[in-house]
Enzyme design. Structure first.
Site, PDB file in Angstrom:
ATOM      1  N   GLU A   1      41.970  42.267  31.854  1.00  0.00           N
ATOM      2  CA  GLU A   1      42.592  42.000  33.156  1.00  0.00           C
ATOM      3  C   GLU A   1      43.371  40.688  33.125  1.00  0.00           C
ATOM      4  OE1 GLU A   1      39.960  42.743  36.571  1.00  0.00           O
ATOM      5  OE2 GLU A   1      38.907  44.185  35.316  1.00  0.00           O
TER       6      GLU A   1
ATOM      7  N   GLY B   1      27.862  48.342  36.247  1.00  0.00           N
ATOM      8  CA  GLY B   1      28.600  47.730  35.140  1.00  0.00           C
ATOM      9  C   GLY B   1      27.597  46.878  34.392  1.00  0.00           C
TER      10      GLY B   1
ATOM     11  N   HIS C   1      48.001  39.779  33.270  1.00  0.00           N
ATOM     12  CA  HIS C   1      48.795  38.774  34.002  1.00  0.00           C
ATOM     13  C   HIS C   1      49.824  38.098  33.098  1.00  0.00           C
ATOM     14  CE1 HIS C   1      46.492  38.613  37.806  1.00  0.00           C
ATOM     15  NE2 HIS C   1      45.430  38.844  37.051  1.00  0.00           N
TER      16      HIS C   1
ATOM     17  N   GLY D   1      29.558  42.118  30.084  1.00  0.00           N
ATOM     18  CA  GLY D   1      29.284  40.677  30.076  1.00  0.00           C
ATOM     19  C   GLY D   1      28.669  40.194  31.375  1.00  0.00           C
ATOM     20  N   LEU D   2      29.328  40.508  32.486  1.00  0.00           N
ATOM     21  CA  LEU D   2      28.820  39.995  33.762  1.00  0.00           C
ATOM     22  C   LEU D   2      27.569  40.736  34.212  1.00  0.00           C
ATOM     23  CD1 LEU D   2      31.948  39.245  35.940  1.00  0.00           C
ATOM     24  CD2 LEU D   2      30.447  37.665  34.746  1.00  0.00           C
TER      25      LEU D   2
ATOM     26  N   LYS E   1      39.570  40.581  41.552  1.00  0.00           N
ATOM     27  CA  LYS E   1      40.484  39.463  41.319  1.00  0.00           C
ATOM     28  C   LYS E   1      41.876  39.648  41.938  1.00  0.00           C
ATOM     29  CE  LYS E   1      39.456  38.336  36.812  1.00  0.00           C
ATOM     30  NZ  LYS E   1      39.115  37.387  35.758  1.00  0.00           N
TER      31      LYS E   1
END
Ligand code: NAD
Length: 332
Positions: free
Chosen positions: A195, A16, A199, A19-20, A125
């Site tokens: 993600e 991936g 929620h 961003g991270l 998460k």
């Protein structure tokens, strides 16, 4: 076990490269104990035995759409993770979107099926996503993979802090995690924001996944860029339950994400309330510095746990662990 990573740096990959993933590459740059040799995005991968350059990889990703365009190390592929697995990498940080909610477990199964052996850490998460990883723990062990799950900020750094804070008490009454995230624009962290939207009331993982970028932008316009969440389905609960700290229903997670401002809307903290052996009720609070970014608080712990995972792996310990039961090691 103290491992000699100075003379023989750990060869790590980042799966991936959003961003991270990009932040992870930058975090590794000054490290002597880890060498960043591999990465993959949805359209390609790159591998270099002597180490990749974050600047060059980010340029390929941003300007051409994939690290597969990186010259000479890049390869374009629709099956980038699978294609990378034959290369020599000791551990991976899975900075992948968990969309759909089964994606990370499917990636773990790909590793198992390939015969690859090494260390994996994720920053998952959702509780329901971690439950899928728990289901394959025997397969991970038998495959020779050491997998540490929940190694981001929350779950991750804050869950581990709660496990330590709990030691003052005879009984834990509540663990309350409140996060504040400030990012300058949502496109830098598309999966994280989708993600989070999942929620919100009236959304779930599938509806959030199906949203176009324009629909996400329109939703954020309506909320002035703010996503406020409470009582989230977050795996901190199952991790603390598995670690024997408290039942999962005593753990709550909520927070505020500002997608238009780098400044945190509130200070990220975990409050652990319990009763001491003398009968006193008290609360420990651990607060992250406001200047620390989400990327710093996710990627730092992820590599700390990756180093700890390598120590376990080199001792022959394979299978599944959570970030609440292992102490991360500092990567120099
Ligand atoms: P992003 O959308 O910015 O990037 C995702 C990357 O994954 C992209 O490079 C994309 O090309 C790549 N990708 C997608 N499908 C792929 C595939 N099939 N094969 C290879 N690569 C693929 O994502 P992000 O915002 O950096 O978030 C990554 C994950 O980190 C999310 O799941 C998010 O929930 C998680 N996260 C965890 C925490 C925590 O504290 N635990 C905090 C923030 C984010």
């Amino acid at each position: 076990m103290i491992i000699d990573t100075i003379n023989s740096p750990i060869r790590v990959g980042v799966l991936g490269f959003g961003g991270l993933g990009q932040a992870a590459a930058r975090v590794l740059t000054p490290k002597k104990e880890m060498l960043w040799v591999a990465t993959a995005d949805k359209k390609g991968f790159a591998y270099d035995d002597s180490g990749l350059s974050p600047d060059a990889a980010i340029k390929s990703y941003v300007q051409q759409g994939s690290v597969g365009h990186l010259q000479p190390q890049g390869v374009l592929s629709d099956n980038s993770i699978q294609d990378l697995l034959s290369h020599d990498v000791e551990g991976y940080f899975l900075a992948l979107p968990n969309l759909p909610n089964t994606f990370m477990a499917d990636v773990a199964k790909t590793f198992i099926a390939s015969g690859w052996q090494g260390v994996l850490v994720d920053a998952l998460k959702r509780t329901s996503a971690m439950e899928q990883i728990l289901e394959i723990q025997t397969d991970l062990r038998k495959a020779g993979i050491t997998y540490i799950t929940g190694c981001g900020a929350t779950p991750g750094l804050l869950t581990a802090a709660a496990a330590i804070a709990a030691q003052s008490y005879a009984e834990i009454h509540s663990v309350k995690i409140t996060f504040g995230v400030g990012i300058a624009n949502w496109e830098a962290y598309r999966a994280t924001i989708r993600e989070d939207i999942a929620h919100m009331p009236e959304f779930d993982v599938e509806t959030a996944r199906a949203m176009s970028d324009e629909e996400v932008a329109a939703l954020l316009d309506k909320t002035n860029g703010i996503i406020a969440l409470e009582d989230m389905e977050h795996a901190d609960d199952i991790m603390l339950e598995l670690a024997g700290i408290c039942d999962r229903d005593r753990v709550t997670v909520g927070g505020v994400v500002d997608t238009r401002n780098k400044k945190k809307p509130l200070s990220t903290n975990v409050q652990v309330t319990g009763r001491t052996f003398e009968g006193k009720i008290s609360t420990h609070t651990f607060t992250l510095g406001d200047e620390t970014s989400m990327a710093a608080n996710v990627c730092g712990p992820a590599f700390g746990y990756l180093k700890a995972g390598v120590a376990l792996q080199r001792r022959g310990l394979t299978g599944l662990f959570t970030a609440a039961e292992i102490m991360p090691q500092f990567v120099r």
